[in-house]
Scaffold this active site. Sequence first.
Site, PDB file in Angstrom:
ATOM      1  N   VAL A  11       5.159  -0.087  -0.114  1.00  0.00           N
ATOM      2  CA  VAL A  11       6.176   0.963  -0.039  1.00  0.00           C
ATOM      3  C   VAL A  11       6.093   1.715   1.291  1.00  0.00           C
ATOM      4  O   VAL A  11       7.104   1.917   1.968  1.00  0.00           O
ATOM      5  CB  VAL A  11       6.025   1.947  -1.231  1.00  0.00           C
ATOM      6  CG1 VAL A  11       6.823   3.213  -1.008  1.00  0.00           C
ATOM      7  CG2 VAL A  11       6.478   1.263  -2.512  1.00  0.00           C
ATOM      8  N   CYS A 263       4.191  -2.759 -10.608  1.00  0.00           N
ATOM      9  CA  CYS A 263       4.949  -1.602 -11.103  1.00  0.00           C
ATOM     10  C   CYS A 263       5.237  -1.623 -12.603  1.00  0.00           C
ATOM     11  O   CYS A 263       4.808  -0.716 -13.317  1.00  0.00           O
ATOM     12  CB  CYS A 263       6.256  -1.467 -10.326  1.00  0.00           C
ATOM     13  SG  CYS A 263       5.983  -0.978  -8.624  1.00  0.00           S
TER      14      CYS A 263
HETATM   15  N1  NAD Z   1       5.135  -2.065  -4.639  1.00  0.00           N
HETATM   16  C1  NAD Z   1       6.348  -1.792  -5.133  1.00  0.00           C
HETATM   17  O1  NAD Z   1       7.188  -2.688  -5.327  1.00  0.00           O
HETATM   18  C2  NAD Z   1       6.725  -0.383  -5.469  1.00  0.00           C
HETATM   19  C3  NAD Z   1       8.076  -0.058  -5.689  1.00  0.00           C
HETATM   20  C4  NAD Z   1       8.410   1.258  -6.008  1.00  0.00           C
HETATM   21  C5  NAD Z   1       7.426   2.229  -6.129  1.00  0.00           C
HETATM   22  N2  NAD Z   1       6.113   1.880  -5.915  1.00  0.00           N
HETATM   23  C6  NAD Z   1       5.102   2.934  -6.024  1.00  0.00           C
HETATM   24  O2  NAD Z   1       4.723   3.304  -4.698  1.00  0.00           O
HETATM   25  C7  NAD Z   1       3.323   3.622  -4.641  1.00  0.00           C
HETATM   26  C8  NAD Z   1       2.638   2.742  -3.606  1.00  0.00           C
HETATM   27  O3  NAD Z   1       2.716   1.400  -4.028  1.00  0.00           O
HETATM   28  P1  NAD Z   1       2.313   0.190  -3.059  1.00  0.00           P
HETATM   29  O4  NAD Z   1       2.629  -1.059  -3.799  1.00  0.00           O
HETATM   30  O5  NAD Z   1       2.885   0.399  -1.711  1.00  0.00           O
HETATM   31  O6  NAD Z   1       0.729   0.397  -2.998  1.00  0.00           O
HETATM   32  P2  NAD Z   1      -0.325  -0.363  -2.067  1.00  0.00           P
HETATM   33  O7  NAD Z   1      -1.549  -0.479  -2.870  1.00  0.00           O
HETATM   34  O8  NAD Z   1       0.295  -1.588  -1.486  1.00  0.00           O
HETATM   35  O9  NAD Z   1      -0.549   0.652  -0.851  1.00  0.00           O
HETATM   36  C9  NAD Z   1      -1.169   1.886  -0.963  1.00  0.00           C
HETATM   37  C10 NAD Z   1      -1.814   2.194   0.377  1.00  0.00           C
HETATM   38  O10 NAD Z   1      -2.298   3.536   0.357  1.00  0.00           O
HETATM   39  C11 NAD Z   1      -3.499   3.570   1.110  1.00  0.00           C
HETATM   40  N3  NAD Z   1      -4.265   4.777   0.782  1.00  0.00           N
HETATM   41  C12 NAD Z   1      -4.976   5.056  -0.341  1.00  0.00           C
HETATM   42  N4  NAD Z   1      -5.536   6.276  -0.244  1.00  0.00           N
HETATM   43  C13 NAD Z   1      -5.169   6.772   0.950  1.00  0.00           C
HETATM   44  C14 NAD Z   1      -5.432   8.000   1.638  1.00  0.00           C
HETATM   45  N5  NAD Z   1      -6.197   8.954   1.098  1.00  0.00           N
HETATM   46  N6  NAD Z   1      -4.891   8.183   2.862  1.00  0.00           N
HETATM   47  C15 NAD Z   1      -4.134   7.222   3.431  1.00  0.00           C
HETATM   48  N7  NAD Z   1      -3.860   6.043   2.834  1.00  0.00           N
HETATM   49  C16 NAD Z   1      -4.359   5.832   1.618  1.00  0.00           C
HETATM   50  C17 NAD Z   1      -4.184   2.271   0.736  1.00  0.00           C
HETATM   51  O11 NAD Z   1      -5.188   1.923   1.663  1.00  0.00           O
HETATM   52  C18 NAD Z   1      -2.997   1.311   0.729  1.00  0.00           C
HETATM   53  O12 NAD Z   1      -2.791   0.730   2.001  1.00  0.00           O
HETATM   54  C19 NAD Z   1       2.804   3.429  -6.067  1.00  0.00           C
HETATM   55  O13 NAD Z   1       2.839   4.667  -6.739  1.00  0.00           O
HETATM   56  C20 NAD Z   1       3.817   2.482  -6.686  1.00  0.00           C
HETATM   57  O14 NAD Z   1       3.913   2.619  -8.075  1.00  0.00           O
HETATM   58  C21 NAD Z   1       5.754   0.608  -5.592  1.00  0.00           C
END
Ligand code: NAD
Length: 437
Positions: A11, A263
């Site tokens: 995201v 998700c």
């Molecule tokens: N992946 C999807 O398709 C999608 C779609 C809509 C919503 N979301 C929501 O968006 C959010 C993120 O999902 P994602 O799939 O991108 O997650 P992800 O696991 O791919 O990425 C999360 C990132 O955050 C970083 N991170 C963690 N703690 C941190 C901190 N303290 N400071 C800086 N960076 C930090 C991690 O290292 C990682 O790179 C979730 O809540 C998810 O439910 C995801």
Amino acid sequence: MKIAVIGTGYVGITTAASLGELGHQVIGVDIDREKISKLSKGILPIYEPGVEELIQEQLRDKTLFFTTDISEAVKESEIIFIAVGTPSLPNGQPNMTYVEDVAKELGKSIGEYKIVVNKSTVPVGTADRVKELIISEIRQRKLQVAVDVISNPEFLQEGKALQDARKPDRIVIGSDSEVAKEKMCKLYEKVDAPLFITTPRNAEMIKYASNAFLATKISYINEIAKLCDLLRVDVTDVAKGMGLDKRIGPHFLQAGVGYGGSCFPKDVAALYSMGKNAKMEMSILRQVQEVNNSQPEWLLEQMSNKLKGFHGKRVALLGLAFKPDTDDIREAPSLKLIPLLLQAGAFVIAYDPIVHSKIKDRFPDIILAKTAYQAIKNTDAILLCTEWKEFLYLDWLKVKEEMKGQHVFDARNVLPQKELESYGFLYWGVGRNSSAN
Ligand SMILES: NC(=O)c1ccc[n+]([C@@H]2O[C@H](COP(=O)([O-])OP(=O)(O)OC[C@H]3O[C@@H](n4cnc5c(N)ncnc54)[C@H](O)[C@@H]3O)[C@@H](O)[C@H]2O)c1
């Protein structure tokens, strides 16, 4: 505008690149040093079509930067997006540690008015909680600074994240602050999508209710598919006929091995546990989860009946990612199917166009093929698990020659049934009136 995006996963990186494309100046922040080092060189650590090219362009134009230093990013930005993970805890509640850690970090760095935008999927009330954490840290520094925390949930789908970010069905903004609302409207003014403005609590609920509804559609059609299988009805025609009704719509009505990914499983579980915390049993969501959890087992039972058991059988598993055009295997159905197949005594030869080492590390007992044709060689059965485009255009005559058996199990209902049957395959689809029945 100057923007910081905290968390550069699926995201965060798409948000950063698409905001950059709109002409904003963006800093992406992550605690993962390796990720930031790759991104700074224009290398995308994930597979998401189109995003790498976009970040390379913006790095060249110096409109996009990456850092591990959150305080530097905060200083430079007027709007700060939180896009860190909220994975499930064993009790189904989302793990809020990452969001809360970011909130505390922000509180340690913010020295003037900022808008903090939560993009992570979070329970109702999180905007207030994040604000509390930020303000408490600011106060410890003996400062008086105003901060608005708002909700702007993300609806993108992996595999077409950029397309969804460029032209979303809607942009939901949950804000109690007029200043923040105005800024957010300005931020997105070039995006061709309806803006829906509401309160932070409503926005937080819209995200969960939307994902749980889509998951419900999938479990519903999977249950219908099981009945279709018993009654010699083809669920793909049933879904087409249903989907023509505008009140129902054709999307998320494909019967298959069940939903997966990072998700739907976690969001349905989170909404269910939100209900439980409010002393309400959300029985529909319990059933949605039960149907989904039992789908891989039901599918393997059908396979086992047709193959007369798995013992010593060679099964080609085509597709490991939870959906096509992504490398994401979080909660992928393949992760449930592989151990069940191995336990039943099958040899598993797997192939995915993008997912390689991640799966081999997890299941050292499977063979990982380099091509689909290599995977199917001398196998008794094919199990198509992810509908990657290349599987739709296999040379089925060649496949027939290379295979030992003749069973094709299509867990996504995407293969050309008639064509396969004409080549002498015994085709089985989920809830279809299949020749293998
Ligand atoms: N992946 C999807 O398709 C999608 C779609 C809509 C919503 N979301 C929501 O968006 C959010 C993120 O999902 P994602 O799939 O991108 O997650 P992800 O696991 O791919 O990425 C999360 C990132 O955050 C970083 N991170 C963690 N703690 C941190 C901190 N303290 N400071 C800086 N960076 C930090 C991690 O290292 C990682 O790179 C979730 O809540 C998810 O439910 C995801």
